[in-house]
Design an enzyme around this catalytic site. Structure first.
Site: not given
Length: 110
Positions: A44, A83, A96, A98, A94, A5
């Site tokens: 978020h 993950n 995300h 990859h 948060h 954030c």
């Protein structure tokens, strides 16, 4: 406030590769492949367990943009990894994704 954030809000610098009103993509500080980009929603969401009807549009948008981001980084073959939870290796709470590429990955590697 979480570190992602803070990055989204511009309080922590990052090497941005893509940004719009719904998401930010930036280079990972500890790359695990020649190309290692993190894609995060600008709202978020703790992890995949918290995706719902109100916020799933952010996830869909990220997946619509990831091929474009990969192409901008010179790759057309890549992995997308998420993950969910500390036991799965999530270190920043948060949501995300990859984006990893630029290397040949071992067959059968999860």
């Amino acid at each position: 406030m979480c570190v992602f954030c803070e990055i989204v809000n511009g309080n922590i610098p990052s090497t941005k590769v893509y940004e719009d009103d719904m998401m930010l993509a930036f280079k990972d500080l500890n790359p695990q492949a020649p190309v290692h980009i993190l894609a995060v929603p600008k709202v978020h969401i703790d992890c995949a367990n918290d995706i719902n009807a109100d916020n799933s549009k952010y996830v869909a948008h990220i997946f619509e943009k990831l091929p474009e981001i990969a192409k901008s980084q010179g790759i057309d073959s890549y992995r997308i990894i998420n993950n969910c939870g500390t036991d799965a290796g999530q270190t920043v709470m948060h949501l995300h994704f990859h984006l990893l590429g630029g290397a040949v990955f071992e067959e059968g590697l999860v």
